[in-house]
Design a protein around this motif. Structure first.
Motif, PDB file in Angstrom:
ATOM      1  N   ALA A 193       0.840  -1.200   0.000  1.00 52.50           N
ATOM      2  CA  ALA A 193       0.000   0.000   0.000  1.00 52.50           C
ATOM      3  C   ALA A 193       0.874   1.249   0.000  1.00 52.50           C
ATOM      4  O   ALA A 193       1.950   1.289   0.599  1.00 52.50           O
ATOM      5  CB  ALA A 193      -0.907   0.002   1.225  1.00 52.50           C
ATOM      6  N   PRO A 243       1.869   5.062   1.025  1.00 48.98           N
ATOM      7  CA  PRO A 243       1.665   5.831   2.262  1.00 48.98           C
ATOM      8  C   PRO A 243       0.590   6.896   2.059  1.00 48.98           C
ATOM      9  O   PRO A 243       0.320   7.334   0.948  1.00 48.98           O
ATOM     10  CB  PRO A 243       3.034   6.468   2.520  1.00 48.98           C
ATOM     11  CG  PRO A 243       3.700   6.485   1.192  1.00 48.98           C
ATOM     12  CD  PRO A 243       3.182   5.280   0.442  1.00 48.98           C
ATOM     13  N   ALA A 244      -0.012   7.290   3.154  1.00 49.84           N
ATOM     14  CA  ALA A 244      -1.062   8.295   3.089  1.00 49.84           C
ATOM     15  C   ALA A 244      -0.469   9.620   2.628  1.00 49.84           C
ATOM     16  O   ALA A 244       0.646   9.982   3.000  1.00 49.84           O
ATOM     17  CB  ALA A 244      -1.701   8.473   4.468  1.00 49.84           C
ATOM     18  N   PRO A 245      -1.195  10.366   1.781  1.00 49.37           N
ATOM     19  CA  PRO A 245      -0.669  11.649   1.310  1.00 49.37           C
ATOM     20  C   PRO A 245      -0.562  12.655   2.463  1.00 49.37           C
ATOM     21  O   PRO A 245      -1.396  12.684   3.366  1.00 49.37           O
ATOM     22  CB  PRO A 245      -1.687  12.106   0.283  1.00 49.37           C
ATOM     23  CG  PRO A 245      -2.931  11.371   0.609  1.00 49.37           C
ATOM     24  CD  PRO A 245      -2.500  10.076   1.237  1.00 49.37           C
ATOM     25  N   VAL A 246       0.458  13.460   2.410  1.00 47.33           N
ATOM     26  CA  VAL A 246       0.681  14.481   3.430  1.00 47.33           C
ATOM     27  C   VAL A 246      -0.053  15.746   2.999  1.00 47.33           C
ATOM     28  O   VAL A 246       0.111  16.202   1.871  1.00 47.33           O
ATOM     29  CB  VAL A 246       2.195  14.769   3.577  1.00 47.33           C
ATOM     30  CG1 VAL A 246       2.432  15.875   4.576  1.00 47.33           C
ATOM     31  CG2 VAL A 246       2.931  13.506   3.938  1.00 47.33           C
ATOM     32  N   PRO A 247      -0.888  16.307   3.868  1.00 47.61           N
ATOM     33  CA  PRO A 247      -1.599  17.526   3.468  1.00 47.61           C
ATOM     34  C   PRO A 247      -0.621  18.695   3.308  1.00 47.61           C
ATOM     35  O   PRO A 247       0.312  18.859   4.094  1.00 47.61           O
ATOM     36  CB  PRO A 247      -2.582  17.768   4.611  1.00 47.61           C
ATOM     37  CG  PRO A 247      -2.012  17.035   5.772  1.00 47.61           C
ATOM     38  CD  PRO A 247      -1.243  15.876   5.204  1.00 47.61           C
TER      39      PRO A 247
END
Length: 98
Positions: free
Chosen positions: A25, A27-31
């Motif tokens: 998966a 990684p979650a996007p960084v705002p």
């Protein structure tokens, strides 16, 4: 019949390749912003304005259908004209009282 069987055979041969396990998966996007994005302002419409638009659309569709001798296009043209006229009347003459 042979064409259908050949097509089904190709689909069955491709099925195991399509059933591969997904990779790791992401990684979650960084705002990029630390604050939330501003919400655009919604136009405030009163109940009286909505009623005027509905009445204008109904009367315009009725008049357009009667004056242009029926049909969906005539009703659509009349409804658009009725909405335009009722919105103009409400914003110019009635909006202060509402």
């Amino acid at each position: 019949m042979t064409r259908i069987l050949a097509l089904l055979a190709l689909i069955l041969m491709a099925a195991p390749a399509a059933a591969q396990a997904p990779g790791p998966a992401l990684p979650a996007p960084v705002p990029l912003l630390s604050r939330p994005a501003p919400v655009p302002a919604m136009p405030q419409i009163s109940a009286g304005h909505a009623a005027a638009l509905g009445a204008g659309m109904f009367v315009g569709a009725l008049a357009g259908s009667a004056l242009i001798h029926g049909g969906a296009l005539a009703a659509l043209i009349g409804a658009a004209a009725g909405i335009t006229v009722s919105h103009w009347y409400w914003t110019e003459h009635r909006d202060d009282a509402d």
